[in-house]
Motif scaffolding. Structure first.
Motif, PDB file in Angstrom:
ATOM      1  N   GLY A 164      52.820  36.436  41.909  1.00 34.27           N
ATOM      2  CA  GLY A 164      53.066  37.866  41.851  1.00 34.27           C
ATOM      3  C   GLY A 164      52.275  38.587  40.768  1.00 34.27           C
ATOM      4  O   GLY A 164      52.625  39.697  40.390  1.00 34.27           O
ATOM      5  N   VAL A 165      51.234  37.960  40.257  1.00 34.09           N
ATOM      6  CA  VAL A 165      50.369  38.624  39.279  1.00 34.09           C
ATOM      7  C   VAL A 165      49.033  38.929  39.941  1.00 34.09           C
ATOM      8  O   VAL A 165      48.689  38.357  40.968  1.00 34.09           O
ATOM      9  CB  VAL A 165      50.164  37.776  37.994  1.00 34.09           C
ATOM     10  N   SER A 166      48.272  39.833  39.338  1.00 41.13           N
ATOM     11  CA  SER A 166      47.008  40.235  39.947  1.00 41.13           C
ATOM     12  C   SER A 166      45.998  39.096  39.924  1.00 41.13           C
ATOM     13  O   SER A 166      46.078  38.195  39.085  1.00 41.13           O
ATOM     14  CB  SER A 166      46.429  41.447  39.216  1.00 41.13           C
ATOM     15  N   LEU A 167      45.036  39.168  40.826  1.00 40.47           N
ATOM     16  CA  LEU A 167      43.985  38.151  40.909  1.00 40.47           C
ATOM     17  C   LEU A 167      43.205  38.079  39.606  1.00 40.47           C
ATOM     18  O   LEU A 167      42.887  36.993  39.132  1.00 40.47           O
ATOM     19  CB  LEU A 167      43.057  38.452  42.092  1.00 40.47           C
ATOM     20  N   GLY A 168      42.922  39.216  39.014  1.00 43.25           N
ATOM     21  CA  GLY A 168      42.197  39.240  37.740  1.00 43.25           C
ATOM     22  C   GLY A 168      42.960  38.517  36.649  1.00 43.25           C
ATOM     23  O   GLY A 168      42.372  37.785  35.842  1.00 43.25           O
ATOM     24  N   THR A 169      44.282  38.697  36.618  1.00 40.29           N
ATOM     25  CA  THR A 169      45.116  38.018  35.621  1.00 40.29           C
ATOM     26  C   THR A 169      45.093  36.511  35.845  1.00 40.29           C
ATOM     27  O   THR A 169      45.013  35.740  34.894  1.00 40.29           O
ATOM     28  CB  THR A 169      46.560  38.558  35.680  1.00 40.29           C
ATOM     29  N   VAL A 170      45.155  36.085  37.108  1.00 46.26           N
ATOM     30  CA  VAL A 170      45.094  34.657  37.424  1.00 46.26           C
ATOM     31  C   VAL A 170      43.780  34.070  36.927  1.00 46.26           C
ATOM     32  O   VAL A 170      43.761  33.025  36.262  1.00 46.26           O
ATOM     33  CB  VAL A 170      45.260  34.410  38.945  1.00 46.26           C
ATOM     34  N   LYS A 171      42.672  34.746  37.225  1.00 45.94           N
ATOM     35  CA  LYS A 171      41.360  34.252  36.799  1.00 45.94           C
ATOM     36  C   LYS A 171      41.273  34.161  35.279  1.00 45.94           C
ATOM     37  O   LYS A 171      40.763  33.172  34.736  1.00 45.94           O
ATOM     38  CB  LYS A 171      40.252  35.172  37.330  1.00 45.94           C
ATOM     39  N   THR A 172      41.790  35.171  34.600  1.00 43.89           N
ATOM     40  CA  THR A 172      41.765  35.167  33.131  1.00 43.89           C
ATOM     41  C   THR A 172      42.610  34.034  32.572  1.00 43.89           C
ATOM     42  O   THR A 172      42.184  33.325  31.651  1.00 43.89           O
ATOM     43  CB  THR A 172      42.269  36.525  32.585  1.00 43.89           C
ATOM     44  N   ARG A 173      43.797  33.829  33.138  1.00 48.44           N
ATOM     45  CA  ARG A 173      44.677  32.761  32.646  1.00 48.44           C
ATOM     46  C   ARG A 173      44.047  31.389  32.856  1.00 48.44           C
ATOM     47  O   ARG A 173      44.148  30.516  31.995  1.00 48.44           O
ATOM     48  CB  ARG A 173      46.044  32.844  33.321  1.00 48.44           C
ATOM     49  N   ILE A 174      43.418  31.188  34.003  1.00 46.17           N
ATOM     50  CA  ILE A 174      42.761  29.897  34.254  1.00 46.17           C
ATOM     51  C   ILE A 174      41.618  29.699  33.262  1.00 46.17           C
ATOM     52  O   ILE A 174      41.492  28.640  32.647  1.00 46.17           O
ATOM     53  CB  ILE A 174      42.256  29.800  35.716  1.00 46.17           C
ATOM     54  N   ARG A 175      40.801  30.724  33.089  1.00 47.89           N
ATOM     55  CA  ARG A 175      39.659  30.618  32.170  1.00 47.89           C
ATOM     56  C   ARG A 175      40.137  30.335  30.749  1.00 47.89           C
ATOM     57  O   ARG A 175      39.635  29.425  30.076  1.00 47.89           O
ATOM     58  CB  ARG A 175      38.828  31.909  32.208  1.00 47.89           C
ATOM     59  N   LEU A 176      41.136  31.092  30.269  1.00 49.95           N
ATOM     60  CA  LEU A 176      41.643  30.882  28.914  1.00 49.95           C
ATOM     61  C   LEU A 176      42.288  29.503  28.763  1.00 49.95           C
ATOM     62  O   LEU A 176      42.117  28.834  27.741  1.00 49.95           O
ATOM     63  CB  LEU A 176      42.646  31.981  28.546  1.00 49.95           C
ATOM     64  N   GLY A 177      43.034  29.087  29.782  1.00 50.77           N
ATOM     65  CA  GLY A 177      43.678  27.776  29.742  1.00 50.77           C
ATOM     66  C   GLY A 177      42.669  26.643  29.687  1.00 50.77           C
ATOM     67  O   GLY A 177      42.816  25.692  28.920  1.00 50.77           O
ATOM     68  N   LEU A 178      41.606  26.746  30.497  1.00 55.93           N
ATOM     69  CA  LEU A 178      40.572  25.707  30.494  1.00 55.93           C
ATOM     70  C   LEU A 178      39.821  25.679  29.158  1.00 55.93           C
ATOM     71  O   LEU A 178      39.496  24.600  28.645  1.00 55.93           O
ATOM     72  CB  LEU A 178      39.604  25.903  31.657  1.00 55.93           C
TER      73      LEU A 178
END
Length: 191
Positions: A164-178
Motif C-alpha cells: 500500500g505504499v507508492s512505487l517510488g517509496t518501494v524503490k527507495t526502500r529497496i535501494r536504501l536497504g541494499l
C-alpha cells in the motif's frame, strides 16, 4: 446492448439509494462473482475475498446516493470500491502477518541440492547466518520490501500494491536497504 446494461445498472443504483433491497440483490447477482474473482486474485484467500465482496456491497448500500453518472459507469465505480477494499485487506494482512508471512526464515535459504559437500554446506550455512543477522539490522520497512522482492519473488509494482505504499517509496526502500546491507558486510569484512 452495453447501453442497456449500463442503464439497468444505473437504475439499480438509483433504487439502492432509495433503500430497495431487491435492487441490491440484483446488483450483487450481477457483480458479486466478478468482484470475488478479482479479490481472490490478489488475496489468495476465499474468506478474505468473501469479506471484500460483503464490504463492497455494504458500502454501495451506504453510499449509493453519491454515485454520479457523469463520473463513470456503475461497474467502474464498483471495481474502484472493490480495489480500495482489497488494498485495505492487503494492508491489514500485511500488518497482522508481517512476522509470519514475510519474515525471513532460515528454511527459506536452505541449500536444495543433496550433493553439496560438507565444506560447501558449512560455508552456505555461515553465509545464511550472516545474511539473516544483517537483515535483522535493517529498519522493518526496508527489510519487508527486500524480503518480498528477493524471497517472495515479487516485482516492485507488486510490492507497492501489497504494502500500500507508492512505487517510488518501494524503490527507495529497496535501494536504501541494499546499501545498508552492503555497508554491514563491508564493515564485517574489515574486522
Amino acid at each position: 446492448m452495453e447501453s442497456l446494461f449500463t442503464t439497468t445498472d444505473v437504475l439499480l443504483i438509483t433504487k439502492i439509494a432509495q433503500k430497495d433491497q431487491s435492487a441490491l440483490s440484483a446488483l450483487y447477482d450481477r457483480y458479486g462473482k466478478i468482484i470475488y474473482a478479482i479479490a481472490f486474485k490478489s488475496l489468495k484467500s476465499p474468506e478474505e475475498s468473501e469479506e471484500v465482496v460483503l464490504d463492497v456491497f455494504a458500502q454501495v448500500w451506504r453510499i449509493a446516493e453519491r454515485y454520479d453518472t457523469q463520473k463513470g459507469r456503475v461497474d467502474t465505480w464498483l471495481f474502484t470500491i472493490a480495489r480500495s477494499r482489497i488494498l485495505d485487506r492487503l494492508r491489514k494482512l500485511q500488518r497482522t502477518h508481517v512476522s509470519t508471512t514475510f519474515s525471513l526464515d532460515t528454511t527459506e535459504i536452505q541449500p536444495k541440492a543433496d550433493n553439496v559437500d560438507l565444506f560447501e554446506s558449512v560455508f552456505i550455512a555461515e553465509r545464511r547466518s550472516r545474511v539473516i543477522a544483517a537483515m535483522k539490522k535493517l529498519p522493518d520497512e526496508q527489510r519487508l520490501v527486500i524480503e518480498l522482492a528477493y524471497y517472495q519473488g515479487l516485482t516492485q509494482s507488486q510490492i507497492a500494491e501489497v504494502t500500500g505504499v507508492s512505487l517510488g517509496t518501494v524503490k527507495t526502500r529497496i535501494r536504501l536497504g541494499l546499501k545498508k546491507l552492503q555497508s554491514i558486510f563491508v564493515t564485517e569484512e574489515e574486522f
